[in-house]
Design a protein around this motif. Structure first.
Motif, PDB file in Angstrom:
ATOM      1  N   ASP A 292       0.858  -1.180   0.000  1.00 18.36           N
ATOM      2  CA  ASP A 292       0.000   0.000   0.000  1.00 18.36           C
ATOM      3  C   ASP A 292       0.893   1.228   0.000  1.00 18.36           C
ATOM      4  O   ASP A 292       1.805   1.322   0.824  1.00 18.36           O
ATOM      5  N   ILE A 293       0.616   2.143  -0.917  1.00 22.29           N
ATOM      6  CA  ILE A 293       1.242   3.463  -0.884  1.00 22.29           C
ATOM      7  C   ILE A 293       0.080   4.450  -0.790  1.00 22.29           C
ATOM      8  O   ILE A 293      -0.671   4.634  -1.754  1.00 22.29           O
ATOM      9  N   PHE A 294      -0.080   5.017   0.385  1.00 27.60           N
ATOM     10  CA  PHE A 294      -1.214   5.895   0.681  1.00 27.60           C
ATOM     11  C   PHE A 294      -0.682   7.305   0.859  1.00 27.60           C
ATOM     12  O   PHE A 294       0.085   7.574   1.782  1.00 27.60           O
ATOM     13  N   GLU A 295      -1.071   8.200  -0.043  1.00 27.40           N
ATOM     14  CA  GLU A 295      -0.616   9.581   0.006  1.00 27.40           C
ATOM     15  C   GLU A 295      -1.813  10.482   0.286  1.00 27.40           C
ATOM     16  O   GLU A 295      -2.872  10.315  -0.338  1.00 27.40           O
ATOM     17  N   PHE A 296      -1.625  11.421   1.202  1.00 27.41           N
ATOM     18  CA  PHE A 296      -2.731  12.310   1.541  1.00 27.41           C
ATOM     19  C   PHE A 296      -2.212  13.670   1.974  1.00 27.41           C
ATOM     20  O   PHE A 296      -1.073  13.823   2.403  1.00 27.41           O
ATOM     21  N   GLU A 297      -3.100  14.627   1.851  1.00 25.98           N
ATOM     22  CA  GLU A 297      -2.816  15.976   2.298  1.00 25.98           C
ATOM     23  C   GLU A 297      -4.087  16.519   2.929  1.00 25.98           C
ATOM     24  O   GLU A 297      -5.174  16.367   2.370  1.00 25.98           O
ATOM     25  N   SER A 298      -3.945  17.096   4.089  1.00 22.06           N
ATOM     26  CA  SER A 298      -5.083  17.685   4.786  1.00 22.06           C
ATOM     27  C   SER A 298      -5.260  19.135   4.381  1.00 22.06           C
ATOM     28  O   SER A 298      -4.303  19.795   3.988  1.00 22.06           O
ATOM     29  N   PRO A 299      -6.490  19.627   4.525  1.00 21.12           N
ATOM     30  CA  PRO A 299      -6.703  21.057   4.284  1.00 21.12           C
ATOM     31  C   PRO A 299      -6.154  21.877   5.464  1.00 21.12           C
ATOM     32  O   PRO A 299      -5.583  21.310   6.395  1.00 21.12           O
ATOM     33  N   PHE A 300      -6.321  23.148   5.422  1.00 23.46           N
ATOM     34  CA  PHE A 300      -5.999  24.072   6.518  1.00 23.46           C
ATOM     35  C   PHE A 300      -4.514  24.384   6.655  1.00 23.46           C
ATOM     36  O   PHE A 300      -4.032  24.671   7.746  1.00 23.46           O
ATOM     37  N   GLY A 301      -3.767  24.281   5.554  1.00 24.86           N
ATOM     38  CA  GLY A 301      -2.384  24.751   5.532  1.00 24.86           C
ATOM     39  C   GLY A 301      -1.505  24.178   6.619  1.00 24.86           C
ATOM     40  O   GLY A 301      -1.437  22.974   6.831  1.00 24.86           O
ATOM     41  N   ILE A 302      -0.827  25.074   7.345  1.00 23.23           N
ATOM     42  CA  ILE A 302       0.134  24.659   8.377  1.00 23.23           C
ATOM     43  C   ILE A 302      -0.544  23.916   9.522  1.00 23.23           C
ATOM     44  O   ILE A 302       0.023  22.973  10.068  1.00 23.23           O
ATOM     45  N   ILE A 303      -1.764  24.296   9.857  1.00 18.05           N
ATOM     46  CA  ILE A 303      -2.503  23.589  10.916  1.00 18.05           C
ATOM     47  C   ILE A 303      -2.762  22.150  10.489  1.00 18.05           C
ATOM     48  O   ILE A 303      -2.609  21.219  11.280  1.00 18.05           O
ATOM     49  N   GLY A 304      -3.132  21.949   9.213  1.00 17.32           N
ATOM     50  CA  GLY A 304      -3.336  20.602   8.691  1.00 17.32           C
ATOM     51  C   GLY A 304      -2.064  19.783   8.716  1.00 17.32           C
ATOM     52  O   GLY A 304      -2.077  18.595   9.051  1.00 17.32           O
ATOM     53  N   LYS A 305      -0.922  20.411   8.383  1.00 16.26           N
ATOM     54  CA  LYS A 305       0.359  19.692   8.407  1.00 16.26           C
ATOM     55  C   LYS A 305       0.739  19.277   9.823  1.00 16.26           C
ATOM     56  O   LYS A 305       1.241  18.174  10.044  1.00 16.26           O
ATOM     57  N   ILE A 306       0.502  20.139  10.777  1.00 15.36           N
ATOM     58  CA  ILE A 306       0.784  19.801  12.176  1.00 15.36           C
ATOM     59  C   ILE A 306      -0.120  18.655  12.627  1.00 15.36           C
ATOM     60  O   ILE A 306       0.336  17.703  13.261  1.00 15.36           O
ATOM     61  N   PHE A 307      -1.411  18.722  12.268  1.00 21.36           N
ATOM     62  CA  PHE A 307      -2.366  17.663  12.606  1.00 21.36           C
ATOM     63  C   PHE A 307      -1.928  16.337  11.989  1.00 21.36           C
ATOM     64  O   PHE A 307      -1.982  15.287  12.637  1.00 21.36           O
ATOM     65  N   ASN A 308      -1.485  16.377  10.721  1.00 22.37           N
ATOM     66  CA  ASN A 308      -0.992  15.157  10.057  1.00 22.37           C
ATOM     67  C   ASN A 308       0.174  14.551  10.825  1.00 22.37           C
ATOM     68  O   ASN A 308       0.221  13.347  11.069  1.00 22.37           O
ATOM     69  N   THR A 309       1.123  15.397  11.179  1.00 23.39           N
ATOM     70  CA  THR A 309       2.335  14.934  11.850  1.00 23.39           C
ATOM     71  C   THR A 309       2.033  14.364  13.228  1.00 23.39           C
ATOM     72  O   THR A 309       2.544  13.305  13.602  1.00 23.39           O
ATOM     73  N   LEU A 310       1.204  15.062  13.987  1.00 25.08           N
ATOM     74  CA  LEU A 310       0.939  14.657  15.367  1.00 25.08           C
ATOM     75  C   LEU A 310      -0.066  13.526  15.505  1.00 25.08           C
ATOM     76  O   LEU A 310      -0.002  12.760  16.463  1.00 25.08           O
ATOM     77  N   PHE A 311      -0.995  13.411  14.554  1.00 21.52           N
ATOM     78  CA  PHE A 311      -2.080  12.460  14.768  1.00 21.52           C
ATOM     79  C   PHE A 311      -2.489  11.656  13.530  1.00 21.52           C
ATOM     80  O   PHE A 311      -2.548  10.431  13.568  1.00 21.52           O
ATOM     81  N   LEU A 312      -2.805  12.334  12.440  1.00 19.20           N
ATOM     82  CA  LEU A 312      -3.489  11.681  11.326  1.00 19.20           C
ATOM     83  C   LEU A 312      -2.662  10.585  10.665  1.00 19.20           C
ATOM     84  O   LEU A 312      -3.205   9.547  10.281  1.00 19.20           O
ATOM     85  N   ARG A 313      -1.361  10.774  10.530  1.00 21.23           N
ATOM     86  CA  ARG A 313      -0.534   9.745   9.882  1.00 21.23           C
ATOM     87  C   ARG A 313      -0.645   8.417  10.643  1.00 21.23           C
ATOM     88  O   ARG A 313      -0.859   7.368  10.040  1.00 21.23           O
ATOM     89  N   ASN A 314      -0.523   8.443  11.962  1.00 19.06           N
ATOM     90  CA  ASN A 314      -0.638   7.209  12.754  1.00 19.06           C
ATOM     91  C   ASN A 314      -2.049   6.638  12.706  1.00 19.06           C
ATOM     92  O   ASN A 314      -2.233   5.423  12.657  1.00 19.06           O
ATOM     93  N   TYR A 315      -3.054   7.502  12.733  1.00 19.01           N
ATOM     94  CA  TYR A 315      -4.450   7.055  12.659  1.00 19.01           C
ATOM     95  C   TYR A 315      -4.689   6.308  11.344  1.00 19.01           C
ATOM     96  O   TYR A 315      -5.262   5.222  11.332  1.00 19.01           O
ATOM     97  N   MET A 316      -4.232   6.877  10.232  1.00 16.33           N
ATOM     98  CA  MET A 316      -4.433   6.255   8.931  1.00 16.33           C
ATOM     99  C   MET A 316      -3.616   4.963   8.792  1.00 16.33           C
ATOM    100  O   MET A 316      -4.088   3.993   8.197  1.00 16.33           O
ATOM    101  N   LYS A 317      -2.428   4.943   9.357  1.00 15.27           N
ATOM    102  CA  LYS A 317      -1.607   3.728   9.304  1.00 15.27           C
ATOM    103  C   LYS A 317      -2.304   2.591  10.046  1.00 15.27           C
ATOM    104  O   LYS A 317      -2.390   1.469   9.534  1.00 15.27           O
ATOM    105  N   LYS A 318      -2.849   2.853  11.230  1.00 14.54           N
ATOM    106  CA  LYS A 318      -3.578   1.822  11.983  1.00 14.54           C
ATOM    107  C   LYS A 318      -4.812   1.360  11.212  1.00 14.54           C
ATOM    108  O   LYS A 318      -5.140   0.168  11.200  1.00 14.54           O
ATOM    109  N   PHE A 319      -5.502   2.295  10.581  1.00 18.63           N
ATOM    110  CA  PHE A 319      -6.686   1.986   9.785  1.00 18.63           C
ATOM    111  C   PHE A 319      -6.323   1.012   8.651  1.00 18.63           C
ATOM    112  O   PHE A 319      -6.993   0.003   8.441  1.00 18.63           O
TER     113      PHE A 319
END
Length: 161
Positions: free
Chosen positions: A108-135
Protein backbone atom coordinates in the motif's frame (compact mmCIF):
# COMPACT_ATOMS: atom_id res chain seq x y z
CA UNK A 1 1.92 15.52 1.04
CA UNK A 2 2.25 12.68 3.56
CA UNK A 3 2.96 9.11 2.52
CA UNK A 4 2.35 5.78 4.26
CA UNK A 5 4.13 2.74 2.79
CA UNK A 6 3.08 -0.71 4.01
CA UNK A 7 4.02 -4.21 2.88
CA UNK A 8 2.01 -7.27 3.91
CA UNK A 9 3.23 -10.81 3.19
CA UNK A 10 0.28 -13.10 2.46
CA UNK A 11 0.58 -16.85 1.92
CA UNK A 12 -2.02 -16.97 -0.87
CA UNK A 13 -2.50 -16.66 -4.61
CA UNK A 14 -2.00 -13.17 -6.07
CA UNK A 15 -5.43 -13.22 -7.80
CA UNK A 16 -7.19 -14.02 -4.55
CA UNK A 17 -5.37 -11.24 -2.68
CA UNK A 18 -6.03 -8.75 -5.50
CA UNK A 19 -9.76 -9.50 -5.42
CA UNK A 20 -9.97 -9.31 -1.63
CA UNK A 21 -8.26 -5.91 -1.66
CA UNK A 22 -11.01 -4.50 -3.91
CA UNK A 23 -13.93 -6.26 -2.21
CA UNK A 24 -16.34 -3.63 -0.86
CA UNK A 25 -18.00 -6.09 1.57
CA UNK A 26 -14.68 -7.17 3.09
CA UNK A 27 -13.60 -3.53 3.43
CA UNK A 28 -16.77 -2.79 5.39
CA UNK A 29 -16.01 -5.70 7.74
CA UNK A 30 -12.50 -4.35 8.35
CA UNK A 31 -13.87 -0.92 9.29
CA UNK A 32 -16.59 -1.99 11.71
CA UNK A 33 -15.11 0.25 14.44
CA UNK A 34 -15.85 3.38 12.41
CA UNK A 35 -19.15 2.04 11.05
CA UNK A 36 -17.92 2.58 7.50
CA UNK A 37 -20.58 1.80 4.91
CA UNK A 38 -20.66 2.09 1.14
CA UNK A 39 -23.64 4.34 0.39
CA UNK A 40 -23.33 5.22 -3.31
CA UNK A 41 -21.62 4.05 -6.47
CA UNK A 42 -20.40 0.47 -6.10
CA UNK A 43 -21.82 -0.60 -2.71
CA UNK A 44 -20.97 -4.32 -2.70
CA UNK A 45 -18.85 -6.89 -4.49
CA UNK A 46 -15.67 -6.17 -6.43
CA UNK A 47 -14.94 -2.64 -7.57
CA UNK A 48 -13.56 -2.16 -11.11
CA UNK A 49 -11.61 0.50 -12.97
CA UNK A 50 -13.70 3.60 -13.62
CA UNK A 51 -16.14 2.87 -10.79
CA UNK A 52 -16.68 5.04 -7.74
CA UNK A 53 -17.70 4.31 -4.19
CA UNK A 54 -18.91 6.75 -1.56
CA UNK A 55 -18.17 5.80 2.02
CA UNK A 56 -19.89 7.12 5.14
CA UNK A 57 -18.15 6.65 8.49
CA UNK A 58 -17.51 8.19 11.86
CA UNK A 59 -13.89 9.32 12.13
CA UNK A 60 -12.64 11.39 15.02
CA UNK A 61 -16.20 11.67 16.32
CA UNK A 62 -17.48 13.26 13.11
CA UNK A 63 -19.64 11.58 10.47
CA UNK A 64 -17.85 12.03 7.17
CA UNK A 65 -18.28 10.96 3.56
CA UNK A 66 -15.52 10.14 1.10
CA UNK A 67 -15.95 9.40 -2.60
CA UNK A 68 -13.14 7.59 -4.41
CA UNK A 69 -12.67 6.39 -7.96
CA UNK A 70 -10.56 3.54 -9.30
CA UNK A 71 -8.43 5.35 -11.89
CA UNK A 72 -6.05 2.55 -12.90
CA UNK A 73 -6.24 -1.23 -12.71
CA UNK A 74 -4.08 -4.02 -14.11
CA UNK A 75 -5.22 -7.35 -12.69
CA UNK A 76 -3.51 -8.82 -10.65
CA UNK A 77 -0.63 -6.34 -10.39
CA UNK A 78 -2.12 -3.06 -9.20
CA UNK A 79 -4.99 -0.65 -8.88
CA UNK A 80 -5.16 2.95 -7.71
CA UNK A 81 -7.98 4.92 -6.18
CA UNK A 82 -8.13 8.67 -5.73
CA UNK A 83 -10.43 10.89 -3.72
CA UNK A 84 -13.04 12.82 -5.67
CA UNK A 85 -14.74 14.34 -2.60
CA UNK A 86 -14.00 14.19 1.09
CA UNK A 87 -12.24 15.64 4.09
CA UNK A 88 -8.73 15.40 2.66
CA UNK A 89 -7.30 18.08 0.43
CA UNK A 90 -6.08 15.19 -1.72
CA UNK A 91 -5.76 11.42 -1.38
CA UNK A 92 -4.27 8.70 -3.56
CA UNK A 93 -4.02 5.00 -2.62
CA UNK A 94 -1.90 2.67 -4.74
CA UNK A 95 -2.44 -1.07 -4.20
CA UNK A 96 0.47 -3.13 -5.59
CA UNK A 97 0.78 -6.92 -5.69
CA UNK A 98 3.67 -9.22 -6.59
CA UNK A 99 4.55 -12.91 -6.31
CA UNK A 100 7.44 -13.92 -4.11
CA UNK A 101 7.75 -17.69 -3.88
CA UNK A 102 4.41 -19.01 -2.59
CA UNK A 103 3.53 -15.63 -1.14
CA UNK A 104 1.91 -12.49 -2.44
CA UNK A 105 3.43 -9.21 -1.30
CA UNK A 106 0.68 -6.62 -1.01
CA UNK A 107 2.02 -3.07 -0.93
CA UNK A 108 0.00 0.00 0.00
CA UNK A 109 1.24 3.46 -0.88
CA UNK A 110 -1.21 5.90 0.68
CA UNK A 111 -0.62 9.58 0.01
CA UNK A 112 -2.73 12.31 1.54
CA UNK A 113 -2.82 15.98 2.30
CA UNK A 114 -5.08 17.69 4.79
CA UNK A 115 -6.70 21.06 4.28
CA UNK A 116 -6.00 24.07 6.52
CA UNK A 117 -2.38 24.75 5.53
CA UNK A 118 0.13 24.66 8.38
CA UNK A 119 -2.50 23.59 10.92
CA UNK A 120 -3.34 20.60 8.69
CA UNK A 121 0.36 19.69 8.41
CA UNK A 122 0.78 19.80 12.18
CA UNK A 123 -2.37 17.66 12.61
CA UNK A 124 -0.99 15.16 10.06
CA UNK A 125 2.34 14.93 11.85
CA UNK A 126 0.94 14.66 15.37
CA UNK A 127 -2.08 12.46 14.77
CA UNK A 128 -3.49 11.68 11.33
CA UNK A 129 -0.53 9.74 9.88
CA UNK A 130 -0.64 7.21 12.75
CA UNK A 131 -4.45 7.05 12.66
CA UNK A 132 -4.43 6.25 8.93
CA UNK A 133 -1.61 3.73 9.30
CA UNK A 134 -3.58 1.82 11.98
CA UNK A 135 -6.69 1.99 9.79
CA UNK A 136 -4.80 0.44 6.84
CA UNK A 137 -3.08 -2.18 9.01
CA UNK A 138 -6.44 -3.36 10.35
CA UNK A 139 -7.75 -3.69 6.79
CA UNK A 140 -4.63 -5.58 5.73
CA UNK A 141 -4.91 -8.01 8.67
CA UNK A 142 -8.41 -8.98 7.55
CA UNK A 143 -7.32 -9.38 3.92
CA UNK A 144 -4.40 -11.58 5.06
CA UNK A 145 -6.46 -13.77 7.40
CA UNK A 146 -9.24 -14.18 4.83
CA UNK A 147 -6.82 -15.01 2.00
CA UNK A 148 -4.95 -17.54 4.11
CA UNK A 149 -8.05 -19.31 5.44
CA UNK A 150 -9.71 -22.32 3.85
CA UNK A 151 -13.17 -23.74 4.43
CA UNK A 152 -12.46 -27.16 5.99
CA UNK A 153 -15.53 -28.76 4.41
CA UNK A 154 -14.85 -28.14 0.74
CA UNK A 155 -11.31 -26.71 0.71
CA UNK A 156 -12.46 -23.59 -1.15
CA UNK A 157 -11.20 -20.22 0.01
CA UNK A 158 -13.66 -18.60 2.39
CA UNK A 159 -13.83 -15.39 0.36
CA UNK A 160 -15.79 -17.08 -2.46
CA UNK A 161 -19.47 -16.20 -2.17
Amino acid sequence: MFKIHLETVIHADIYKVFDLARDIDLHQKSTFRTGEKAIAGRTSGLIWQGETVTWKARHLGIVQTLTTKIVTMQKPDHFTDVMLQGAFRSMKHQHLFRHEGKNTIMTDIFEFESPFGIIGKIFNTLFLRNYMKKFLLERNRLIKSTAESVDLFDKKPTYIK
